[in-house]
Enzyme design. Structure first.
Site, mmCIF file in Angstrom:
data_model
loop_
_atom_site.group_PDB
_atom_site.id
_atom_site.type_symbol
_atom_site.label_atom_id
_atom_site.label_comp_id
_atom_site.label_asym_id
_atom_site.label_seq_id
_atom_site.Cartn_x
_atom_site.Cartn_y
_atom_site.Cartn_z
ATOM 1 N N HIS A 128 0.817 -1.171 0.012
ATOM 2 C CA HIS A 128 0.132 -0.115 0.116
ATOM 3 C C HIS A 128 0.789 1.159 -0.039
ATOM 4 O O HIS A 128 0.820 2.042 1.093
ATOM 5 C CB HIS A 128 -0.944 -0.141 1.272
ATOM 6 C CG HIS A 128 -2.024 0.988 1.147
ATOM 7 N ND1 HIS A 128 -2.207 1.694 0.156
ATOM 8 C CD2 HIS A 128 -3.286 1.100 1.976
ATOM 9 C CE1 HIS A 128 -3.339 2.252 0.375
ATOM 10 N NE2 HIS A 128 -4.080 1.747 1.418
ATOM 11 N N GLN A 131 -0.332 4.907 0.937
ATOM 12 C CA GLN A 131 -0.571 5.139 2.327
ATOM 13 C C GLN A 131 0.770 5.276 3.024
ATOM 14 O O GLN A 131 0.904 6.350 3.985
ATOM 15 C CB GLN A 131 -1.066 3.622 3.115
ATOM 16 C CG GLN A 131 -1.454 3.695 4.631
ATOM 17 C CD GLN A 131 -2.545 4.791 4.782
ATOM 18 O OE1 GLN A 131 -3.731 4.893 4.353
ATOM 19 N NE2 GLN A 131 -2.321 5.971 5.641
HETATM 20 N N1 CP Z 1 -6.341 3.341 4.433
HETATM 21 C C1 CP Z 1 -7.104 3.333 3.330
HETATM 22 O O1 CP Z 1 -6.634 2.874 2.310
HETATM 23 O O2 CP Z 1 -8.358 3.457 3.357
HETATM 24 P P1 CP Z 1 -9.323 2.966 2.403
HETATM 25 O O3 CP Z 1 -9.546 1.439 2.426
HETATM 26 O O4 CP Z 1 -10.678 3.642 2.963
HETATM 27 O O5 CP Z 1 -9.089 3.397 1.101
#
Ligand code: CP
Length: 309
Positions: A128, A131
């Site tokens: 990710h 993030q």
């Molecule tokens: N932290 C994050 O990616 O949130 P969502 O899953 O809501 O996109």
């Protein structure tokens, strides 16, 4: 073609440049009001999202561009009726840039290899990166530095957020401790730990795995956790997982082992009473909504960086 698929692919200076760029955009958003003029972002989703969907769409709107939200259940690729490669070549004829939240990282890599526009990993089973880049902006704002800090991640560590934090922290010289149950399904992937240790060595920082929360959290600047029930974990596993992970809940007591000025981070969505107690996530030490906001500024930086080629 430049893509953002993994934090591992970025060199330290690129991470720092993106963080600085995001800070600049956050400070003077109007300066970038037409930076994505006539640019179109395709957003492909196979999993639910609040932050990623809304922050990317807002980023494009605020920079004068446009976006298309596309759920993979409408896609011939998602139904196995079209190859990943043909899908990538086709969308490259329509849009200027694309992001994808799909489960399989391998499929995302294949997709990017056939695309002739930049592809952004908006979360796979493996990483990710948006993030973590947003988190590094939040840490920079709160701690005024990155190198030499200690971040302790507590809880289920066999997930995409832990993987990206391992790469990201190690690359910029943040010491990273992981506190997790002594079981393979909750432990970080050892090949990633090994790679992170190689990056950390260059920065004279460390990567340590603990099964004892107190030891892992001692003197930490940042305590980080994530959901015990990530999007793809079956509900039937919930009770069993809670039992194993309960000693790894971030509570006031856990926070008391860290530095007095330690901050609490969580990528959200969060469940109070599971991975974190309400009196921690709703306390002044918590920076979770700054983290959520910083996704927007960071994604603007990522989009402009990739669009510039
Ligand atoms: N932290 C994050 O990616 O949130 P969502 O899953 O809501 O996109």
């Amino acid at each position: 073609m430049k893509h953002l698929l993994s934090i591992k692919d970025l060199v330290k200076q690129e991470i720092l440049d993106l963080t600085n760029f995001a800070q600049g955009i956050k400070k003077s958003p109007k300066k970038y009001a037409t930076s994505a003029f006539e640019k179109n972002l395709l957003m492909m989703f196979e999993a639910p999202s609040l932050r990623t969907r809304i922050s990317f769409e807002t980023a494009m709107v605020q920079m004068g561009g446009d976006s298309i939200n596309y759920h993979m259940e409408h896609s011939p690729w998602g139904h196995g009726k079209e190859s990943i490669e043909d899908s990538a070549k086709t969308i490259s004829r329509y849009v200027d840039i694309a992001m994808a939240r799909i489960y399989s990282h391998e499929e995302l890599v294949k997709f990017a290899a056939s695309a002739s526009v930049p592809i952004i990993n908006a979360m796979t089973n493996f990483e990710h990166p948006c993030q973590t880049l947003g988190d590094l902006l939040t840490i920079t704002e709160k701690k005024k530095k990155l190198k030499g800090l200690t971040l302790t991640y507590v809880g289920d560590s066999n997930n995409n957020v832990t993987n990206s934090l391992l790469y990201g922290c190690a690359k910029v010289g943040i010491n990273i401790n992981i506190a997790c149950p002594k079981r393979k399904e909750f432990s970080p992937v050892m090949s990633i730990v090994k790679e992170a240790r190689t990056f950390a060595k260059k920065e004279r920082s460390s990567v340590n795995i603990y099964n004892d929360v107190k030891k892992a959290v001692k003197n930490a600047d940042i305590i980080y956790t994530d959901s015990w029930m990530s999007y793809r974990i079956p509900k039937a596993q919930k009770a069993k997982r809670i039992k194993v992970l309960k000693p790894f809940q971030v509570t006031k007591k856990v926070m008391s082992y860290a530095k007095k000025n330690a901050i609490f981070m969580h990528c959200l969505p969060a469940k109070r009473g599971l991975e974190v107690s309400a009196d921690v996530i709703d306390s002044p030490q918590s920076v979770v909504f700054d983290q959520a906001e910083n996704r927007l500024h960071t994604e603007k930086a990522i989009l402009l960086w990739l669009l510039k080629g």
